[in-house]
Design a protein around this motif. Sequence first.
Motif, PDB file in Angstrom:
ATOM      1  N   ILE A   1       0.842  -1.204   0.000  1.00 29.61           N
ATOM      2  CA  ILE A   1       0.000   0.000   0.000  1.00 29.61           C
ATOM      3  C   ILE A   1       0.871   1.246   0.000  1.00 29.61           C
ATOM      4  N   ALA A   2       1.994   1.221   0.731  1.00 23.44           N
ATOM      5  CA  ALA A   2       2.913   2.362   0.724  1.00 23.44           C
ATOM      6  C   ALA A   2       3.439   2.607  -0.684  1.00 23.44           C
ATOM      7  N   ALA A   3       3.793   1.533  -1.388  1.00 24.36           N
ATOM      8  CA  ALA A   3       4.305   1.666  -2.747  1.00 24.36           C
ATOM      9  C   ALA A   3       3.239   2.219  -3.684  1.00 24.36           C
ATOM     10  N   ARG A   4       2.016   1.717  -3.558  1.00 22.01           N
ATOM     11  CA  ARG A   4       0.934   2.211  -4.416  1.00 22.01           C
ATOM     12  C   ARG A   4       0.644   3.693  -4.149  1.00 22.01           C
ATOM     13  N   ALA A   5       0.689   4.082  -2.890  1.00 22.97           N
ATOM     14  CA  ALA A   5       0.434   5.481  -2.542  1.00 22.97           C
ATOM     15  C   ALA A   5       1.550   6.373  -3.080  1.00 22.97           C
ATOM     16  N   ALA A   6       2.770   5.891  -3.007  1.00 19.53           N
ATOM     17  CA  ALA A   6       3.903   6.654  -3.543  1.00 19.53           C
ATOM     18  C   ALA A   6       3.780   6.807  -5.051  1.00 19.53           C
ATOM     19  N   LYS A   7       3.358   5.750  -5.715  1.00 12.01           N
ATOM     20  CA  LYS A   7       3.177   5.802  -7.168  1.00 12.01           C
ATOM     21  C   LYS A   7       2.073   6.803  -7.513  1.00 12.01           C
ATOM     22  N   ALA A   8       1.007   6.805  -6.761  1.00  8.26           N
ATOM     23  CA  ALA A   8      -0.086   7.748  -6.997  1.00  8.26           C
ATOM     24  C   ALA A   8       0.359   9.193  -6.803  1.00  8.26           C
ATOM     25  N   ALA A   9       1.357   9.382  -5.937  1.00  5.18           N
ATOM     26  CA  ALA A   9       1.881  10.720  -5.680  1.00  5.18           C
ATOM     27  C   ALA A   9       2.928  11.140  -6.705  1.00  5.18           C
ATOM     28  N   LYS A  10       3.171  10.293  -7.709  1.00  2.52           N
ATOM     29  CA  LYS A  10       4.095  10.565  -8.821  1.00  2.52           C
ATOM     30  C   LYS A  10       5.564  10.418  -8.442  1.00  2.52           C
ATOM     31  N   ALA A  11       5.837   9.860  -7.260  1.00  2.00           N
ATOM     32  CA  ALA A  11       7.229   9.576  -6.907  1.00  2.00           C
ATOM     33  C   ALA A  11       7.701   8.371  -7.716  1.00  2.00           C
ATOM     34  N   THR A  12       9.015   8.233  -7.879  1.00  2.00           N
ATOM     35  CA  THR A  12       9.576   7.045  -8.512  1.00  2.00           C
ATOM     36  C   THR A  12       9.604   5.915  -7.490  1.00  2.00           C
ATOM     37  N   VAL A  13       9.102   4.751  -7.872  1.00  2.35           N
ATOM     38  CA  VAL A  13       9.035   3.621  -6.944  1.00  2.35           C
ATOM     39  C   VAL A  13       9.979   2.510  -7.402  1.00  2.35           C
TER      40      VAL A  13
ATOM     41  N   PRO B 122       2.704  -8.680  -6.294  1.00  2.00           N
ATOM     42  CA  PRO B 122       2.064  -7.364  -6.448  1.00  2.00           C
ATOM     43  C   PRO B 122       3.028  -6.197  -6.278  1.00  2.00           C
ATOM     44  N   LEU B 123       3.972  -6.335  -5.369  1.00  3.76           N
ATOM     45  CA  LEU B 123       4.906  -5.234  -5.130  1.00  3.76           C
ATOM     46  C   LEU B 123       5.767  -4.966  -6.367  1.00  3.76           C
ATOM     47  N   LEU B 124       6.246  -6.009  -7.003  1.00  3.87           N
ATOM     48  CA  LEU B 124       7.051  -5.832  -8.205  1.00  3.87           C
ATOM     49  C   LEU B 124       6.208  -5.251  -9.335  1.00  3.87           C
ATOM     50  N   ALA B 125       4.944  -5.618  -9.388  1.00  2.00           N
ATOM     51  CA  ALA B 125       4.063  -5.153 -10.467  1.00  2.00           C
ATOM     52  C   ALA B 125       3.790  -3.658 -10.386  1.00  2.00           C
ATOM     53  N   VAL B 126       3.781  -3.101  -9.189  1.00  2.00           N
ATOM     54  CA  VAL B 126       3.430  -1.688  -9.032  1.00  2.00           C
ATOM     55  C   VAL B 126       4.616  -0.765  -9.278  1.00  2.00           C
ATOM     56  N   ALA B 127       5.829  -1.293  -9.299  1.00  2.00           N
ATOM     57  CA  ALA B 127       7.033  -0.465  -9.308  1.00  2.00           C
ATOM     58  C   ALA B 127       7.380   0.103 -10.675  1.00  2.00           C
ATOM     59  N   ASP B 128       8.064   1.243 -10.649  1.00  2.00           N
ATOM     60  CA  ASP B 128       8.687   1.778 -11.856  1.00  2.00           C
ATOM     61  C   ASP B 128       9.939   0.973 -12.181  1.00  2.00           C
ATOM     62  N   HIS B 129      10.612   0.529 -11.129  1.00  2.00           N
ATOM     63  CA  HIS B 129      11.820  -0.285 -11.273  1.00  2.00           C
ATOM     64  C   HIS B 129      11.706  -1.470 -10.328  1.00  2.00           C
ATOM     65  N   ALA B 130      11.480  -2.647 -10.894  1.00  2.00           N
ATOM     66  CA  ALA B 130      11.269  -3.858 -10.097  1.00  2.00           C
ATOM     67  C   ALA B 130      12.560  -4.673 -10.046  1.00  2.00           C
ATOM     68  N   ILE B 131      12.965  -5.039  -8.838  1.00  2.00           N
ATOM     69  CA  ILE B 131      14.180  -5.828  -8.657  1.00  2.00           C
ATOM     70  C   ILE B 131      13.806  -7.135  -7.980  1.00  2.00           C
ATOM     71  N   LEU B 132      13.895  -8.213  -8.724  1.00  2.00           N
ATOM     72  CA  LEU B 132      13.638  -9.542  -8.179  1.00  2.00           C
ATOM     73  C   LEU B 132      14.958 -10.149  -7.731  1.00  2.00           C
ATOM     74  N   LEU B 133      15.032 -10.495  -6.464  1.00  2.00           N
ATOM     75  CA  LEU B 133      16.194 -11.188  -5.913  1.00  2.00           C
ATOM     76  C   LEU B 133      15.760 -12.630  -5.664  1.00  2.00           C
ATOM     77  N   ALA B 134      16.041 -13.492  -6.623  1.00  2.00           N
ATOM     78  CA  ALA B 134      15.520 -14.867  -6.593  1.00  2.00           C
ATOM     79  C   ALA B 134      16.367 -15.755  -5.681  1.00  2.00           C
TER      80      ALA B 134
END
Length: 298
Positions: free
Chosen positions: A145-157, A167-179
């Motif tokens: 929810i913090a990430a989604r709110a930040a994205k809505a505020a136009k910040a880079t996530v 879901p967290l990776l899906a909402v990001a501008d830059h998604a980093i998967l550490l497998a």
Amino acid sequence: MSFTESVSGSSRGLDQWDDAQILSLLAEGQARAVASVKEALPAVAKAAEALAQGLAQGGRIVYAGAGSSINIAVQDGAELPSTFGLERSRIAFVIAGGEASLFDIDAKAEDDTEAALAGIAALALTPADTVIALSASGATPFTLIAARAAKAAKATVIAIANNPKTPLLAVADHAILLATGPEVIVGSTRMGAGTAQKCALGLISTLAHIKLGAIYDGWMIRLQADNAKLRKRAERMVADIAKVDEAAAGKALAETDGHVAPAALICAGAKDVAAAEALLAKTNGNLRLALEHLAGFR
């Protein structure tokens, strides 16, 4: 599927093993964690570039998360002022359970989405701000929810998670998967996942500040020389960069109130502190460019 919650077949009977066997398996898990970061380096590089751009525009870096993930993030953020000279006012944390949870983790706070919304709203984010949201599972409600709110505020996530297609990776501008895969001890994400997160955070913040001119030949030229050890290191830095002895470096540092870059420029030929500062202002704080500019007029 949540790999961080999966049972690792290699751990069967773990509690019956001898110490050397247990530690060997745990160490192998740590090694796999670091290897997972290497696989994610292209995404890490893009995230660092985005962070550098935001900071260059005067933006802030904000870390958001819960449990072990935010504890690790706080460590990264807390070291940025002394290491790279980033103002403390430009670093913020959105912590599930608040600061008290850093010492006594509040597991219930991971589900407190209202607190996440309030934490982001209180920051009044701008497009220059960068929010780094971390969750091993990639689905922690507070963090998501913090990430989604930040994205809505136009910040880079920037999102960091240890499970794919979350879901967290899906909402990001830059998604980093550490497998990192299954933990040796099921759900103990302070181990493999945590190690990978710490490594990735260090790479992102360090590369961003290299791009911003905070490093010269491996020296941290914007460090805060607040104790005897660091003051001595600052002297060695200036001496090495400007090719002078440590006595001359110390004299220049005294003139610049301990700031390495202008001291190096003075030792390299800048007339005084004002001239050194003017050179740095002209090159956006990049010492290498300032030295090249100075050499061109000598």
